[in-house]
Design a protein around this motif. Structure first.
Motif, PDB file in Angstrom:
ATOM      1  N   VAL A  77       0.839  -1.096  -0.095  1.00 12.44           N
ATOM      2  CA  VAL A  77       0.054   0.056  -0.004  1.00 12.44           C
ATOM      3  C   VAL A  77       0.961   1.406  -0.165  1.00 12.44           C
ATOM      4  CG1 VAL A  77      -1.768   1.145   1.360  1.00 12.44           C
ATOM      5  CG2 VAL A  77      -2.013  -1.265   1.265  1.00 12.44           C
ATOM      6  N   THR A 136      -7.601   4.390  -4.384  1.00  4.94           N
ATOM      7  CA  THR A 136      -8.332   4.779  -3.471  1.00  4.94           C
ATOM      8  C   THR A 136      -8.235   6.282  -3.085  1.00  4.94           C
ATOM      9  OG1 THR A 136      -8.993   2.452  -2.607  1.00  4.94           O
ATOM     10  CG2 THR A 136      -9.846   4.228  -1.393  1.00  4.94           C
ATOM     11  N   THR A 181      -2.034  -0.998  -3.775  1.00  3.67           N
ATOM     12  CA  THR A 181      -3.079  -0.173  -3.571  1.00  3.67           C
ATOM     13  C   THR A 181      -2.536   0.985  -3.196  1.00  3.67           C
ATOM     14  OG1 THR A 181      -4.611  -1.759  -2.728  1.00  3.67           O
ATOM     15  CG2 THR A 181      -5.253   0.447  -2.154  1.00  3.67           C
TER      16      THR A 181
END
Length: 650
Positions: free
Chosen positions: A506, A628, A591
């Motif tokens: 991430v 995101t 991510t």
């Protein structure tokens, strides 16, 4: 957010309280109410149909036009008879709203049905412009005649028409129901008004007291001579052109088939009875207005006012006080029914658009109901296009008629042809009669379309000839795109929900060390990845060094800050390259969390620009990469600080 709440309060104030789905009205109409509600568009067209015939004939053959108007009107009434029989069949067989679109879809398939869809959509758009323009003409005509020739309102034709369309759109966005009983009143007032004119005119005619209009008055359409009109083989062309213009009297005939769901059970039978009653009323009105023009020589004016029907009312009632009262009643009733007729498309267009969108030939957003359960997107689209058309034509009924009847009669053609195919496939009583009637209706309607295209081509019909194929192509292209997207997204291999990679990282993109960044870092840990990395792209080296010092001195996070050189200041390009390097082994998924600081006030939005959406687009096509955007309410943190509370990374 504060801005969202403010906008919602404004929306609620303008449109009223929101309605929930269970508030959708199930009220059904009895035949008398349905006649008034659904027939306003149709019967109001009698206010300008005969005038449009004379507008073609008078400049060519002069006084002889008042004789020729009768056979032309007779031909139009024969077409009305055919279409009435055809649409009586439509409402009996197809009891779902949608009219010729549903008929064409069921008998020719969805692609061919888009011809009917485009025809009806164009019809609805032009109907708004024509009806409103004619309604404003009625009001200005009242000023002309009741004010003894006063023309002070002529320049208000366009602005008044625009204002009426905006008002109708606003009312429908508030959830104004076409099926409301109050919409039946204007139609019956108009019938009464024209009936009164005809009765008084007959009485005065029998006693020898019915005067003629002044064919030499200032502003009337210049009169030709009978001999000129028949020279050079022009006679057939002129008659066909006047017939095409007069065909505008039949517009709105499909309204009952489009609104059949509003009828009480049995819907088909009640709709058929109402349709026949509407056609009979329309026939009487059209024949009455044309006959009165035949006897009074009421002639169109170049600028459209005073209208023929206004002149007939003045000639029938006379100039006295009672005559003026009668004129006012007729003109106000005419304006009211025309404006009411203009409201019909604000229900029909959004419903039809939603049907077509459900079939995936228009954007799906047209299927959504808005704040007051109306199809708001369809209403807004209709308003914008009809206003553009109104401005382009200067609210001239004569210029709009060229665009009007082509769409209407194309829909008639599709309905007749569809029903012909329907009956050819079945064995039933009166099958041959129904085939002949519907086929004849289709052929005659198609002939009217051709006549319009030929005789009105240079007056605007060419635009429809261009719009139709483009419109059909666009609808089919939208459907193709929807089908291809669905085919691509519906590929569901076995076990597709299982992870295909063994490692998960991430990245939290760091612009500065603040609560928004800490919220993103906390969420990154909650994902339980193999590794969390805080990444700052060093566009400004001095700022990057300062950020490293601040980061190293804080105890708010245990994640080290990584600097990625970005000397060319191409942030999205640098992020893309980093993402590609991270996932190039095909064993690692990534991510990317992008903190986004949200500001409620306009100044905050002006001072801070967001790059989250652009970053997401830059990475969206990479395999094994997900982006995101992490919103953080910066305005709330500011309010907490000002009130003496410590902001949190919530």
């Amino acid at each position: 957010m504060t801005v969202d709440r403010t906008m919602y309060r404004v929306k609620r104030h303008l449109l009223g309280r929101p309605l929930t789905t269970e508030h959708i009205s199930d009220e059904k109409l009895d035949n008398r109410t349905a006649l008034g509600v659904l027939a306003s568009d149709c019967i109001s067209s009698s206010a300008y149909g005969s005038e449009e015939i004379l507008r073609v004939l008078v400049p060519v053959i002069g006084v002889a036009a008042f004789t020729l108007i009768m056979p032309v009107t007779g031909a139009i009434l024969l077409v009305l008879l055919l279409l009435t029989l055809c649409y009586s069949d439509v409402v009996t067989i197809y009891t779902r709203a949608g009219g010729s679109y549903v008929v064409a879809r069921e008998n020719f398939g969805p692609n061919i049905a888009q011809i009917a869809a485009v025809a009806l959509l164009v019809d609805y758009i032009v109907t708004v412009a024509v009806q409103v323009s004619a309604g404003t003409n009625a009001l200005i005509s009242l000023a002309h005649l009741a004010g003894n020739g006063w023309t002070g309102l002529d320049h208000l034709q366009l602005p008044v028409s625009v204002a009426v369309i905006v008002l109708l759109a606003y009312g429908n966005l508030r959830g104004l129901r076409e099926a409301g009983r109050m919409f039946a009143l204007p139609a019956y007032l108009f019938m009464t008004a024209i009936g009164l004119v005809l009765v008084v005119a007959v009485v005065r005619g029998l006693t020898g007291g019915l005067p003629h209009a002044d064919l030499q008055a200032d502003g009337v359409v210049p009169s030709g001579t009978p001999g000129d009109g028949w020279l050079y083989g022009a006679s057939l062309f002129i008659v066909l052109r006047s017939f095409a213009n007069g065909g505008s009297s039949l517009t709105g005939l499909e309204a009952i088939s489009n609104g059949i769901s509003a009828f009480r059970e049995p819907q088909g039978r009640n709709a058929r009875h109402t349709l026949i009653a509407m056609s009979c009323v329309l026939a009487v009105l059209v024949l009455g207005v044309s006959t009165l023009a035949h006897y009074t020589h009421a002639v169109p004016y170049t600028d459209g006012t005073p209208t023929v029907i206004a002149q007939e009312a003045r000639l029938a009632f006379g100039p006295g006080t009672l005559g003026t009262i009668g004129l006012v009643f007729v003109q106000l009733s005419t304006a009211l029914v025309l404006y009411t007729g203009a409201n019909t498309p604000f229900t029909g267009f959004p419903f039809l658009a939603s049907f077509v969108a459900e079939d995936r030939f228009l954007p799906r957003l047209l299927t959504r109901r808005g704040h007051r359960l109306a199809f708001s997107n369809g209403i807004i689209a209709l308003t914008v296009v009809s206003l553009a058309l109104l401005l382009a034509t200067g609210a001239s009924v004569d210029r709009l008629v060229a665009l009007y009847a082509i769409g209407v009669f194309t829909a008639f053609t599709m309905a007749g042809a569809g029903l012909t195919v329907h009956h050819l496939r079945r064995r039933e009583s009166l099958r041959r009669v129904k085939i002949v009637v519907n086929a004849l209706a289709a052929v005659v309607s198609a002939a009217v379309v051709v006549i319009f295209l030929v005789t009105k081509f240079t007056e605007g019909a060419w635009l429809v000839a261009v719009i139709f194929p483009i419109g059909v192509w666009a609808l089919v292209r939208i459907n193709s795109e929807y089908r291809h997207e669905a085919a691509a997204l519906e590929q569901l291999p076995a076990g597709a929900d299982r992870p295909r990679v063994h490692r998960h990282q991430v990245f939290v993109l760091v612009e500065t060390l603040d609560l928004a960044t800490l919220k993103a870092l906390r969420y990154a840990h909650e994902l339980h990845p193999d590794k969390v990395r805080a990444v700052h792209f060093a566009i400004d080296e001095a700022y990057a060094r300062h950020l490293c010092e601040v980061w190293a001195s804080t105890s708010a996070t245990s994640v080290a800050l990584e600097l990625v050189a970005c000397p060319d200041r191409r942030l999205r390009h640098a992020m893309r390259e980093l993402a590609v390097r991270t996932t190039e082994d095909a064993e690692t998924s990534l991510t990317v969390l992008v903190p986004r600081r949200m500001y409620a006030n306009a100044l905050g939005k002006l001072l801070h620009r967001g790059t989250g959406e652009k970053m997401a687009r830059a990475l969206s096509q990479l395999p094994h990469v997900a982006v995101t955007i992490m919103p953080f309410d910066a305005s709330r943190a500011l309010r907490m600080l000002r009130s003496g509370h410590k902001p949190q990374a919530d």
